[in-house]
Design a protein around this motif. Structure first.
Motif, PDB file in Angstrom:
ATOM      1  N   THR A  91       0.848  -1.188   0.000  1.00 40.47           N
ATOM      2  CA  THR A  91       0.000   0.000   0.000  1.00 40.47           C
ATOM      3  C   THR A  91       0.881   1.235   0.000  1.00 40.47           C
ATOM      4  N   GLY A 120      -3.745   4.057  -2.249  1.00 39.02           N
ATOM      5  CA  GLY A 120      -3.555   2.774  -2.898  1.00 39.02           C
ATOM      6  C   GLY A 120      -4.189   1.691  -2.065  1.00 39.02           C
ATOM      7  N   PRO A 121      -3.962   0.417  -2.403  1.00 39.91           N
ATOM      8  CA  PRO A 121      -3.281  -0.071  -3.601  1.00 39.91           C
ATOM      9  C   PRO A 121      -4.153   0.031  -4.858  1.00 39.91           C
ATOM     10  N   LEU A 122      -3.529  -0.252  -5.997  1.00 47.29           N
ATOM     11  CA  LEU A 122      -4.236  -0.236  -7.278  1.00 47.29           C
ATOM     12  C   LEU A 122      -4.992  -1.555  -7.455  1.00 47.29           C
ATOM     13  N   ASN A 123      -6.163  -1.486  -8.065  1.00 45.10           N
ATOM     14  CA  ASN A 123      -6.951  -2.702  -8.294  1.00 45.10           C
ATOM     15  C   ASN A 123      -6.697  -3.331  -9.666  1.00 45.10           C
TER      16      ASN A 123
END
Lengths: 455, 455
Positions: A193, A205-208
């Motif tokens: 994260t 974040g995090p990115l999906n």
């Protein structure tokens, strides 16, 4: 000359229906197809047939209404780059897909996600041309009264890029297990994260989306100002730049390459690809006739408008067959500074009128124009490539589809014959084509935390 | 029963690798393909073979880390909808392309432009599912500490939509002339500048994309709260909604359809398409076995996490085989209010434990679950369709690709046999499929100015 082992990189910079401001009036230009996917599919497949490293799309967020006749006389509508490149990902197999997205009027989470998604959907062919927005018309479409100062745009861009690359590292490359038996889709210890809190952005974040196929999509930059060069030296993998003369290009090349070491980077980690506007004829005479025809097709107000926009100064009140008026000092220009200087110097050096200057830039827009037979075109590319001025070129066809087809059918074979360009794709990703390293995930380093932008 | 002349509309709601939270563990589910374009291409072409009106993609801007095991046990990564739909535009010919984009964390200029571009690239097949963002995790990815209050989200959404449709009207349909001879690319009198200045947005326009092929891409909405229903009655053309019982669905249907007249709209101008989660077996027994297997495959923490997110309340501290704890009052829930009420009522009505409730919603997530043979599935769709509860359905396959293939190969023929669904596409745009009018450009009205959001 013996065959070169170093080969040039080529981008197909698709400005439809051509880079020349009068391209849409050129015989054969498909002016009515500028929003038609079939037209772009044909262009992309032509570029892929020519073994181009990548397609390249510029972008902008406005229609300038300042010059009413120019609105009527030029092409002001085109597809949005992310949608177009995504569509082209589905109908091409090799060619890279480079799109311009501004750091000034976007959110890093969205940008990280769209390029990560494009990189997955294209199996590793995405590139992001990182720009700042310098057009006052654009500010008005994003709740602003005026656009950001040049220096602030670069501060924002730098932090933006840190956030985006941090988000791309949300998941380690081997974070996903797909283990149905043990109900383990992902290894949660390989999720990171970002917790970014900076001057411009606060992004947790995090990115999906999983880490991109290429680690990061290839990072392209275009700015050639001082902060632009420094940002590029630290973070860019390709520079798309505009130079008229060999000497200028060599100076820029050695300047930027010389800045890499202090960031722990090698000269090969950054490819310098000046823009080139090629007018190709079967004979030199034919090429000159094409050029003359293009100039003759420029509607006057469209020419003045284009030039005014490029130098961020309204030339419409001045006599078109007179000289440039006294222009402001560079530090008062809050637009593209390098382009301003380049065009001002050109007009002074060659004593050009406004009309002569817009005719000169109505195609290449400040980039290098080259003209001649396929052999002459190849000679001019080879000269820069072999004399420390370029690692390759972003090719700007004057009119489409013809200008790209001529380059692919006539110039590419000549470059291949000289050993200057690939005859087949040898890798699968854009990084493979460009011979760029895949960024290692920071977790692989001992002291991984320092690589995150934790403020 | 004589053959119906009214035919149902069908969306293929693609949540990969299936809507059931345990779908990725189901035999045949292609869990490792969730970022692979080939997988989506196959799904899209299957939907097109089944003559579906449209593909439908949900969206979100975060990975919830609140429940660490759930991160490990569920699918948290997927392509971004705009990139995916654009790619699918290039490999399909008929099926509509509906994507979710939030009004809470986006800019209207970007959204107007991307959907206009997608509509052109797909020759008129784009739809925008207009949502507001209610997930606190998402706020943290966009420089916010917490997300907007429910009422403010709707205020922003309403203005956002006004700006987007205003931008789509930047150019009249016949603004482009492509007249090479007379240097007239566009008729400048058919360019309209929005000059929007509102509470939330200041957007001058015009858009640098031509008016979409469909006039506007189809507008879908999902909110079923009071402000959601009112916004839908004024602006939506499709409502995607969640109801468990025929009576609830009928009440909603007549409520919303009854609100249209005051906005000068007819009942046919808005299609109501509840979500349906079909578990299909060649026999009823086989369908029941599939359902039991899916429930058995739910990892416990993933189930609790999903339920907690749906009701915006953390259930992890409570015994999973006990009843729901006392929940907050509705006005303290700043998430999806309709979903909260629906699930709370369901648990109370049937006296369900936390585990029983998450098993019930782990597939349909609050939407209607139907189970049985193809005939039984068709019966259940037909009942709602013919009794004033639905104009069609958004089909939510439990697992992919199998769940979609079964629907297309087994249920669609049954619906076609009954005259309830098309056997061929008869139009080319999504509006054609959905029998929705193409919005007329405001310039066609006498007093065009009133239709622009000029504040």
């Amino acid at each position: 000359m013996s065959k070169s082992t170093r080969q040039m990189k080529l981008g197909a910079f698709l400005m439809t229906p051509g880079h020349h401001v009068a391209a849409w009036r050129f015989p054969g230009a498909e002016a009515s197809e500028v929003l038609n996917l079939k037209f772009y599919k044909k262009l992309a497949q032509t570029a892929e047939r020519g073994k181009f490293d990548m397609l390249f799309l510029a972008d902008g967020y406005s229609v300038s209404e300042k010059y009413a006749e120019a609105v009527a006389q030029t092409v002001t509508v085109r597809p949005e780059p992310i949608t177009l490149l995504s569509a082209l990902a589905a109908v091409t197999d090799h060619v890279g897909l480079a799109g311009t997205v501004s750091t000034t009027y976007n959110e890093p989470y969205h940008v990280a996600r769209k390029f990560a998604s494009l990189d997955h959907l294209s199996s590793g062919r995405a590139a992001w041309n990182v720009v700042t927005s310098a057009n006052p018309d654009e500010a008005l479409n994003f709740n602003k009264e005026s656009h950001l100062l040049h220096s602030l745009r670069y501060e924002r861009a730098e932090e933006f890029l840190n956030v985006v690359t941090g988000l791309w590292d949300s998941w380690e490359d081997d974070a996903f297990l797909f283990d149905k038996e043990n109900a383990a889709f992902a290894d949660k210890n390989k999720l990171h994260t970002l917790h970014h809190k900076g001057e411009w952005f606060s992004v947790k974040g995090p990115l999906n989306v999983a880490r991109p196929v290429q680690g990061y999509p290839v990072i392209i930059q275009a700015g050639s100002s001082e902060p632009g060069k420094e940002l590029a030296a630290r973070t860019a993998e390709v520079i798309f730049t505009a130079w008229q003369t060999l000497e200028e290009a060599q100076n820029f090349y050695s300047d930027v390459k010389g800045r890499l070491a202090k960031y722990g980077r090698s000269p090969e980690d950054l490819k310098i690809m000046p823009g080139v506007f090629p007018i190709i004829g079967r004979t030199e005479e034919e090429a000159k006739e094409k050029k003359a025809l293009l100039e003759q097709l420029i509607p006057e107000e469209a020419g003045i408008s284009l030039l005014s926009q490029l130098i961020s100064f309204d030339l419409s009140p001045y006599p078109v067959d007179g000289p440039l008026p006294d222009l402001p000092e560079l530090d008062q220009i809050n637009g593209g500074k390098t382009r301003f200087t380049l065009l001002k110097d050109l007009a002074e050096r060659e004593n050009l009128t406004i009309r002569q200057l817009y005719e000169r830039i109505a195609g290449a827009r400040g980039h290098r124009e080259i003209l001649g037979t396929p052999e002459q075109i190849a000679d001019q590319l080879e000269e820069w490539f072999l004399s420390g001025a370029a690692d390759g070129f972003n090719i700007m066809p004057p009119y489409l589809p013809g200008g790209l087809e001529e380059f692919v059918d006539l110039v590419v074979p000549e470059l291949q014959k000289r050993g200057l360009f690939r005859t087949e794709y040898t890798g699968t990703t854009l990084r493979d084509h460009l011979e760029l390293k895949r960024p290692v995930h920071p977790a692989a380093f001992e002291d991984a935390a320092v690589l995150y932008s934790v403020n």
